[in-house]
Design an enzyme around this catalytic site. Structure first.
Site, mmCIF file in Angstrom:
data_model
loop_
_atom_site.group_PDB
_atom_site.id
_atom_site.type_symbol
_atom_site.label_atom_id
_atom_site.label_comp_id
_atom_site.label_asym_id
_atom_site.label_seq_id
_atom_site.Cartn_x
_atom_site.Cartn_y
_atom_site.Cartn_z
ATOM 1 N N ILE A 60 0.837 -1.200 0.000
ATOM 2 C CA ILE A 60 0.000 0.000 0.000
ATOM 3 C C ILE A 60 0.872 1.250 0.000
ATOM 4 O O ILE A 60 0.610 2.209 -0.737
ATOM 5 C CB ILE A 60 -0.963 0.000 1.207
ATOM 6 C CG1 ILE A 60 -1.952 -1.168 1.090
ATOM 7 C CG2 ILE A 60 -1.714 1.326 1.293
ATOM 8 C CD1 ILE A 60 -2.851 -1.337 2.297
ATOM 9 N N ASP A 86 11.073 2.437 6.339
ATOM 10 C CA ASP A 86 10.562 1.110 6.664
ATOM 11 C C ASP A 86 11.743 0.270 7.140
ATOM 12 O O ASP A 86 12.785 0.252 6.480
ATOM 13 C CB ASP A 86 9.923 0.463 5.424
ATOM 14 C CG ASP A 86 9.047 -0.733 5.778
ATOM 15 O OD1 ASP A 86 9.490 -1.575 6.581
ATOM 16 O OD2 ASP A 86 7.925 -0.816 5.246
ATOM 17 N N THR A 120 -4.197 6.131 6.978
ATOM 18 C CA THR A 120 -5.184 5.209 6.426
ATOM 19 C C THR A 120 -4.822 3.772 6.804
ATOM 20 O O THR A 120 -5.276 2.832 6.159
ATOM 21 C CB THR A 120 -5.246 5.331 4.885
ATOM 22 O OG1 THR A 120 -3.928 5.144 4.343
ATOM 23 C CG2 THR A 120 -5.779 6.685 4.458
ATOM 24 N N SER A 121 -4.036 3.611 7.859
ATOM 25 C CA SER A 121 -3.529 2.289 8.223
ATOM 26 C C SER A 121 -4.222 1.740 9.470
ATOM 27 O O SER A 121 -5.188 0.999 9.358
ATOM 28 C CB SER A 121 -2.014 2.350 8.415
ATOM 29 O OG SER A 121 -1.481 1.074 8.577
ATOM 30 N N ARG A 122 -3.746 2.082 10.648
ATOM 31 C CA ARG A 122 -4.345 1.643 11.905
ATOM 32 C C ARG A 122 -4.379 2.817 12.870
ATOM 33 O O ARG A 122 -3.414 3.567 13.001
ATOM 34 C CB ARG A 122 -3.548 0.483 12.517
ATOM 35 C CG ARG A 122 -3.741 -0.857 11.810
ATOM 36 C CD ARG A 122 -5.145 -1.402 12.030
ATOM 37 N NE ARG A 122 -5.354 -2.679 11.373
ATOM 38 C CZ ARG A 122 -5.887 -2.820 10.158
ATOM 39 N NH1 ARG A 122 -6.228 -1.745 9.462
ATOM 40 N NH2 ARG A 122 -6.081 -4.019 9.647
ATOM 41 N N ASP A 168 -8.512 8.027 8.261
ATOM 42 C CA ASP A 168 -9.561 7.075 7.887
ATOM 43 C C ASP A 168 -9.697 6.015 8.964
ATOM 44 O O ASP A 168 -10.554 5.139 8.875
ATOM 45 C CB ASP A 168 -9.206 6.430 6.535
ATOM 46 C CG ASP A 168 -10.309 5.518 6.019
ATOM 47 O OD1 ASP A 168 -11.473 5.948 5.991
ATOM 48 O OD2 ASP A 168 -9.997 4.365 5.644
ATOM 49 N N GLU A 202 -11.975 3.485 17.343
ATOM 50 C CA GLU A 202 -13.022 3.447 16.318
ATOM 51 C C GLU A 202 -14.033 2.322 16.506
ATOM 52 O O GLU A 202 -15.125 2.368 15.941
ATOM 53 C CB GLU A 202 -12.405 3.316 14.926
ATOM 54 C CG GLU A 202 -11.757 1.988 14.629
ATOM 55 C CD GLU A 202 -11.222 1.909 13.207
ATOM 56 O OE1 GLU A 202 -11.653 1.006 12.479
ATOM 57 O OE2 GLU A 202 -10.380 2.740 12.816
ATOM 58 N N HIS A 253 -13.157 4.589 7.995
ATOM 59 C CA HIS A 253 -12.468 3.357 7.602
ATOM 60 C C HIS A 253 -13.007 2.835 6.273
ATOM 61 O O HIS A 253 -13.391 1.664 6.151
ATOM 62 C CB HIS A 253 -12.616 2.283 8.692
ATOM 63 C CG HIS A 253 -11.463 1.317 8.719
ATOM 64 N ND1 HIS A 253 -10.850 0.898 9.873
ATOM 65 C CD2 HIS A 253 -10.812 0.684 7.723
ATOM 66 C CE1 HIS A 253 -9.882 0.049 9.589
ATOM 67 N NE2 HIS A 253 -9.844 -0.102 8.271
#
Length: 334
Positions: free
Chosen positions: A159, A178, A235-237, A261, A266, A298
């Site tokens: 992603i 990373d 937009t991950s966790r 997101d 959540e 999400h």
């Protein structure tokens, strides 16, 4: 074989049923769909089922896994890539098969990240409401040209790599961080230390898994290290971001924009209609007061292509479990 599908929405039923038809499973598989999330009080719904199919906000801690195992459940099928909601050590002890969907249309989430950036930057959500009310003034809608800006991608897996390619194509300079960099990232950006990425990026986009090492990766210290006025996108966790630290950074004007997101708490909000209720999450409500914050529920994964792929891979994982074949998507305790 009976499979209890938790946190099931109409689209889950549609795409899983279609995947079953494509595989020609016929009556050999029976899906039991439950709107309820899986937790210790709803585990009994899986009585007489050999497998459960779950999503990101279902709880699979040791007590839930023990209850499922006692009822005859032997397989946990995740309709998502993340598995931080599963006690893998407990699953291993109980002999439970656990498999995930490691990658599904990574472009879906990447494109949603772009959509959030573009919306916040060019204020299209505010402009839409203004024009519908007959207000065509441009005051307050000033954005910045993204071409030539620096975008930092934290997590360069499938992603993150898809997101990097999009921004590279828009003429942005791309930085990546990373611990296990993707071989393909070198073609689109430069791998740097996290501190360097935060200091140089106009936009920081998070695409890494939630682990003990990445929990609250974005905290007071990392926000202070970011370029003043930068945009943060997640937009991950949700657990990657310390919400209270972000609120402080927004109030001090250090953080320029926030697009999320996902949200750490959540599970009590997302995938539900809470429009007629009082939302008693003070941190979430405070976030919603900022004009430079954009929240979606999400939906980054929510495309036809992604849902088809999720359903197909889920059934492939189930077939591996049923046949005893080696499953490439099985996850185990470290």
């Amino acid at each position: 074989m009976k499979i209890a599908v938790f946190s099931a929405r109409p689209y889950d039923q549609q795409f899983l049923d279609e995947a079953k038809q494509r595989r020609g499973a016929g009556t050999s598989l029976e899906f039991l769909y439950f709107d309820a999330a899986l937790e210790v009080h709803t585990a009994a719904l899986a009585q007489d089922c050999e497998a459960v199919c779950v999503f990101v906000n279902d709880r699979l801690d040791a007590p839930v896994l023990q209850a499922l195992h006692a009822q005859g459940v032997r397989a946990i099928l995740l309709r998502c890539a993340g598995f931080n909601n599963v006690d893998l050590a407990a699953a291993e002890q109980l002999g439970l098969f656990v498999a995930r969907v490691p990658a599904y249309s990574p472009e879906a989430v990447a494109e949603h990240a772009l959509a959030m950036v573009m919306t916040l930057n060019r204020q299209t959500h505010r402009a839409y409401n203004r024009v519908r009310e007959g207000n065509f003034m441009l005051d307050g809608l000033l954005g910045r040209t993204l071409h030539g800006k620096t975008v930092g991608i934290v997590g360069t897996g499938q992603i993150g790599l898809a997101t990097a390619r999009i921004f590279k194509g828009m003429g942005c300079a791309v930085l990546g961080h990373d611990p296990y960099p993707s071989p393909g990232f070198a073609a689109v950006g430069a791998s740097v230390a996290l501190e360097d990425l935060l200091a140089r990026s106009d936009i920081v986009s998070l695409h890494c898994p939630l682990t003990p090492d990445t929990h609250h990766l974005i905290d007071d210290a990392s926000l202070a290290a970011m370029k003043p006025g930068a945009m943060l996108v997640n937009t991950s966790r949700g657990g990657l971001v310390d919400t209270h630290a972000v609120i402080r950074a927004l109030k001090s004007r250090r953080l320029g924009h926030l697009a999320i997101d996902v949200y750490e708490q959540e599970s009590g909000l997302f995938f539900q209609d809470r429009s007629g209720e009082i939302i008693d999450d003070d941190a979430f409500q405070r976030l919603m007061t900022f004009p430079n914050v954009l929240v979606t529920g999400h939906q980054g994964f929510f495309t036809v292509e992604a849902l088809q792929e999720i359903s197909d891979i889920t059934l492939r994982n189930l077939a591996d479990f049923a046949s005893g074949a080696a499953c490439a998507n099985r996850v185990r305790a470290a």
